[in-house]
Design an enzyme around this catalytic site. Structure first.
Site, PDB file in Angstrom:
ATOM      1  CG  ASP A 245      -1.859  -1.192   1.226  1.00 37.02           C
ATOM      2  OD1 ASP A 245      -2.194  -1.690   0.139  1.00 37.02           O
ATOM      3  OD2 ASP A 245      -2.217  -1.648   2.324  1.00 37.02           O
TER       4      ASP A 245
ATOM      5  CE  LYS B 227       2.294  -2.427  -4.397  1.00 32.95           C
ATOM      6  NZ  LYS B 227       2.046  -2.064  -2.986  1.00 32.95           N
TER       7      LYS B 227
ATOM      8  N   GLY C  34      -4.585  -4.280  -3.709  1.00 36.73           N
ATOM      9  CA  GLY C  34      -5.583  -3.255  -3.996  1.00 36.73           C
ATOM     10  C   GLY C  34      -4.811  -2.020  -4.401  1.00 36.73           C
ATOM     11  CG  HIS C  35      -2.181  -2.067  -7.013  1.00 33.52           C
ATOM     12  ND1 HIS C  35      -1.341  -2.656  -7.903  1.00 33.52           N
ATOM     13  CD2 HIS C  35      -1.863  -2.597  -5.793  1.00 33.52           C
ATOM     14  CE1 HIS C  35      -0.540  -3.516  -7.268  1.00 33.52           C
ATOM     15  NE2 HIS C  35      -0.856  -3.501  -5.987  1.00 33.52           N
TER      16      HIS C  35
ATOM     17  CD  GLN D 254       0.787  -8.927  -2.622  1.00 36.42           C
ATOM     18  OE1 GLN D 254       1.439  -9.564  -3.420  1.00 36.42           O
ATOM     19  NE2 GLN D 254      -0.476  -8.634  -2.829  1.00 36.42           N
TER      20      GLN D 254
ATOM     21  N   GLY E  32      -0.119  13.806  -3.043  1.00 36.72           N
ATOM     22  CA  GLY E  32      -1.569  13.693  -3.160  1.00 36.72           C
ATOM     23  C   GLY E  32      -1.913  12.509  -4.048  1.00 36.72           C
TER      24      GLY E  32
HETATM   25  P1  GDP Z   1      -0.778   0.337  -3.508  1.00 35.05           P
HETATM   26  O1  GDP Z   1      -1.353  -0.949  -3.034  1.00 35.05           O
HETATM   27  O2  GDP Z   1       0.703   0.419  -3.289  1.00 35.05           O
HETATM   28  O3  GDP Z   1      -1.137   0.660  -4.931  1.00 35.05           O
HETATM   29  O4  GDP Z   1      -1.410   1.468  -2.593  1.00 35.05           O
HETATM   30  P2  GDP Z   1      -2.977   1.603  -2.182  1.00 35.05           P
HETATM   31  O5  GDP Z   1      -3.718   2.097  -3.349  1.00 35.05           O
HETATM   32  O6  GDP Z   1      -3.464   0.381  -1.509  1.00 35.05           O
HETATM   33  O7  GDP Z   1      -2.869   2.686  -1.037  1.00 35.05           O
HETATM   34  C1  GDP Z   1      -2.297   3.913  -1.277  1.00 35.05           C
HETATM   35  C2  GDP Z   1      -3.337   4.988  -0.988  1.00 35.05           C
HETATM   36  O8  GDP Z   1      -2.664   6.235  -0.926  1.00 35.05           O
HETATM   37  C3  GDP Z   1      -4.383   5.169  -2.064  1.00 35.05           C
HETATM   38  O9  GDP Z   1      -5.586   5.539  -1.462  1.00 35.05           O
HETATM   39  C4  GDP Z   1      -3.835   6.298  -2.931  1.00 35.05           C
HETATM   40  O10 GDP Z   1      -4.849   7.005  -3.612  1.00 35.05           O
HETATM   41  C5  GDP Z   1      -3.202   7.139  -1.886  1.00 35.05           C
HETATM   42  N1  GDP Z   1      -2.042   7.949  -2.275  1.00 35.05           N
HETATM   43  C6  GDP Z   1      -1.034   7.634  -3.128  1.00 35.05           C
HETATM   44  N2  GDP Z   1      -0.104   8.608  -3.118  1.00 35.05           N
HETATM   45  C7  GDP Z   1      -0.540   9.533  -2.246  1.00 35.05           C
HETATM   46  C8  GDP Z   1      -0.008  10.765  -1.758  1.00 35.05           C
HETATM   47  O11 GDP Z   1       1.088  11.183  -2.133  1.00 35.05           O
HETATM   48  N3  GDP Z   1      -0.729  11.445  -0.830  1.00 35.05           N
HETATM   49  C9  GDP Z   1      -1.926  10.998  -0.379  1.00 35.05           C
HETATM   50  N4  GDP Z   1      -2.565  11.722   0.532  1.00 35.05           N
HETATM   51  N5  GDP Z   1      -2.455   9.833  -0.788  1.00 35.05           N
HETATM   52  C10 GDP Z   1      -1.768   9.112  -1.700  1.00 35.05           C
HETATM   53  P1  IMO Z   2      -0.901  -4.167  -2.224  1.00 34.57           P
HETATM   54  O1  IMO Z   2      -0.471  -4.721  -3.584  1.00 34.57           O
HETATM   55  C1  IMO Z   2      -0.956  -4.635   2.102  1.00 34.57           C
HETATM   56  C2  IMO Z   2      -0.924  -8.722   3.669  1.00 34.57           C
HETATM   57  C3  IMO Z   2      -2.184  -9.117   4.400  1.00 34.57           C
HETATM   58  C4  IMO Z   2      -1.608 -10.073   5.418  1.00 34.57           C
HETATM   59  C5  IMO Z   2      -0.512 -10.773   4.637  1.00 34.57           C
HETATM   60  C6  IMO Z   2      -0.919 -12.139   4.071  1.00 34.57           C
HETATM   61  O2  IMO Z   2      -2.185  -3.466  -2.247  1.00 34.57           O
HETATM   62  O3  IMO Z   2       0.229  -3.425  -1.598  1.00 34.57           O
HETATM   63  P2  IMO Z   2      -2.451 -12.811   2.027  1.00 34.57           P
HETATM   64  O4  IMO Z   2      -3.903 -12.565   1.747  1.00 34.57           O
HETATM   65  O5  IMO Z   2      -1.525 -12.283   0.989  1.00 34.57           O
HETATM   66  O6  IMO Z   2      -2.164 -14.261   2.336  1.00 34.57           O
HETATM   67  O7  IMO Z   2      -2.150 -12.018   3.395  1.00 34.57           O
HETATM   68  O8  IMO Z   2      -0.176  -9.922   3.560  1.00 34.57           O
HETATM   69  N1  IMO Z   2      -1.142  -8.204   2.287  1.00 34.57           N
HETATM   70  C7  IMO Z   2      -1.105  -6.905   1.976  1.00 34.57           C
HETATM   71  N2  IMO Z   2      -0.957  -5.808   2.744  1.00 34.57           N
HETATM   72  N3  IMO Z   2      -1.082  -4.500   0.757  1.00 34.57           N
HETATM   73  C8  IMO Z   2      -1.193  -5.586  -0.032  1.00 34.57           C
HETATM   74  O9  IMO Z   2      -1.173  -5.522  -1.373  1.00 34.57           O
HETATM   75  C9  IMO Z   2      -1.261  -6.860   0.576  1.00 34.57           C
HETATM   76  N4  IMO Z   2      -1.392  -8.114   0.116  1.00 34.57           N
HETATM   77  C10 IMO Z   2      -1.304  -8.922   1.173  1.00 34.57           C
HETATM   78  O10 IMO Z   2      -2.809  -8.010   4.994  1.00 34.57           O
HETATM   79  O11 IMO Z   2      -0.992  -9.342   6.447  1.00 34.57           O
HETATM   80 MG    MG Z   3      -2.883  -1.617  -1.768  1.00 32.47          MG
END
Ligand code: GDP
Ligand code: IMO
Ligand code: MG
Length: 427
Positions: free
Chosen positions: A13, A16, A40-41, A223, A414
């Site tokens: 998270d 990416k 979840g991207h 991840q 942001g």
């Molecule tokens: P990912 O799994 O690495 O793609 O990240 P996620 O989407 O799960 O979580 C990142 C969250 O941060 C999302 O809600 C993005 O919209 C948000 N985000 C990404 N870059 C920024 C930033 O620079 N500032 C803020 N406030 N939010 C951001």
């Molecule tokens: P993105 O791509 C954050 C974590 C789960 C749990 C552990 C094992 O959005 O960064 P699993 O279901 O993979 O067997 O769970 O890994 N986990 C993540 N945490 N972002 C993710 O993906 C994750 N994918 C798995 O929360 O701790």
């Molecule tokens: Mg994510």
């Protein structure tokens, strides 16, 4: 012929999705290489806000071919739903291709993920319960069913019969739950196969040809490095490698073809699920970060554990991935804090260490040693030039660069595509 791998550098998270959506403007191909719909991207762009679980984040650009690589485990129901939702919102998915070597998540994987978590009682791993662990276990055990099998109904039936007989024994005898019906699962997966068939193919050639044509290829990590089953906080990890090395195994690209490896770091740390996190905070600063940064899981909605930037873990992640540069996201979330801390070492049993221990029991005993920096206490989300960032924000970023020995290419302030500062070119 450049290929750039975009890798989660912490516990997932990191942002990416945002970085891929930004870089994909110039990409010929974007390929996912690991995980499954545990990812979840989030992407915020002119089409709106999207939370993608399987479809690569390059899908919004008409020139970018998107590939779900062999290293991903695919829940076909989730993928079909994601394709439908994208289409409903005006996004074309005809350029989406799926490796015929990718393993499928089957209904028993999802059931077993939940049952295994419950049987761990107080020691649950906090998985996403999407069937990821059981699916990768079957892949290693050579019990997996692959997307290519969906194209041959006789083979699908043969593979499914073999596996389901065995899984039903575990479901009924070990967990005392109802067995799954062969007919129902088979018919369901035949339907998925018919729907996904136009997307399924041999994809390694597509990558090779794109690179030979001189196109930019982006490898989309899922991840984060500290969730790697070998190098992460095992057993509190996921089940496939999120590392740059995983990018080769999960796509069929040779390591010699990857030119840049961009580590995506949050300006602080978060984690969802169980397992050690040395800089975790359980105070009002953690609540403030969570609320300002909306730190709730994209896939499961769980509140994310929040804490200070861990430079010990970051240095480790930089080394095992070989990052050539970094993207630092969410600088804006720290805008209001008067003081910031960075963990520069750990105190372990009375000694100071500067490495990330391989054993979770050891890591759990590590106490962070902090360095304090002043906060900038000024909004940053509107800034587009590095020089315009408040000097204290630049000081914070420079210190992260120094501690990780990794130059910063991008700074995100942001969610939106344009809320990005290009500090140094990646290529
Ligand atoms: P990912 O799994 O690495 O793609 O990240 P996620 O989407 O799960 O979580 C990142 C969250 O941060 C999302 O809600 C993005 O919209 C948000 N985000 C990404 N870059 C920024 C930033 O620079 N500032 C803020 N406030 N939010 C951001
Ligand atoms: P993105 O791509 C954050 C974590 C789960 C749990 C552990 C094992 O959005 O960064 P699993 O279901 O993979 O067997 O769970 O890994 N986990 C993540 N945490 N972002 C993710 O993906 C994750 N994918 C798995 O929360 O701790
Ligand atoms: Mg994510």
């Amino acid at each position: 012929m450049p290929a750039i791998a975009v890798i989660g550098a912490q516990w997932g998270d990191e942002g990416k999705g945002k970085v891929i959506d930004l870089l994909a403007e110039k990409a010929g191909v974007v390929v996912r290489f690991s995980g499954g719909d545990n990812a979840g991207h989030t992407v915020v762009n002119p089409y709106g806000e999207f939370r993608l679980h399987l479809v690569p984040c390059g899908i919004f650009y008409p020139q970018a071919v998107c590939i779900i690589g062999n290293g991903v485990v695919i829940n076909p129901a989730v993928l079909i739903d994601e394709i439908d939702q994208l289409n409903q919102r005006g996004v074309d998915t005809t350029r989406l291709f799926i490796s015929d070597r990718a393993n499928l998540i089957m209904p028993y994987h999802i059931l077993l993920d939940g049952l295994e978590e419950e049987s761990r009682a107080g020691k649950a791993l906090g998985t996403t319960r999407k069937g990821i662990g059981p699916a990768f276990a079957d892949k290693a055990a050579r019990l997996g069913i692959r997307t290519g099998d969906l194209l041959d109904k006789e083979r699908l039936l043969e593979r499914l019969r073999l596996t389901l007989d065995y899984k039903n024994i575990i479901l009924t005898k070990v967990y005392e739950v109802s067995p799954l019906s062969l007919d129902e699962v088979y018919n369901q997966y035949c339907q998925y196969g018919e729907r996904l068939a136009p997307h399924i193919r041999e994809t390694t050639i597509m990558l090779e040809e794109a690179l030979n044509r001189g196109e930019l290829v982006l490898l989309e990590g899922a991840q984060g490095a500290l969730l790697d089953p070998d190098f992460g906080t095992y057993p509190y990890t996921t089940s496939s490698s999120p590392l740059a090395g995983g990018g080769c195994l999960g796509t069929g690209l040779s390591p010699t073809r990857i030119n840049r490896i961009l580590g995506v770091f949050k300006a602080y740390c978060t984690r969802v699920g169980a397992g050690p996190m040395p800089t975790e905070l359980k105070d009002e600063t953690s609540d403030l970060i969570r609320e300002r940064g909306h730190e709730y899981g994209t896939t499961t909605g769980r509140p994310r554990r929040c804490g200070w930037f861990d430079a010990v873990a970051a240095r480790f992640s930089t080394r095992i991935n070989g990052f050539t540069g970094a993207a630092i996201t969410r600088i804006d979330v720290l805008d209001t804090l008067p003081r910031l801390k960075i963990c520069v070492g750990y105190k372990l049993d009375g000694h100071t260490i500067d490495y990330f221990p391989g054993n979770v029991a050891t890591l759990e005993r590590c106490q962070p040693i902090y360095e304090e920096l002043p906060g900038w206490q000024t909004p940053t989300s509107h800034i587009r030039q590095y020089e315009q960032l408040p000097p204290k924000a630049r000081q914070y970023i420079a210190r992260l660069e120094e501690l990780t020995s990794c130059p910063v290419n991008l700074i995100s302030i942001g969610k939106a595509r344009e809320q990005t500062i290009h500090k140094m070119p990646i290529l």
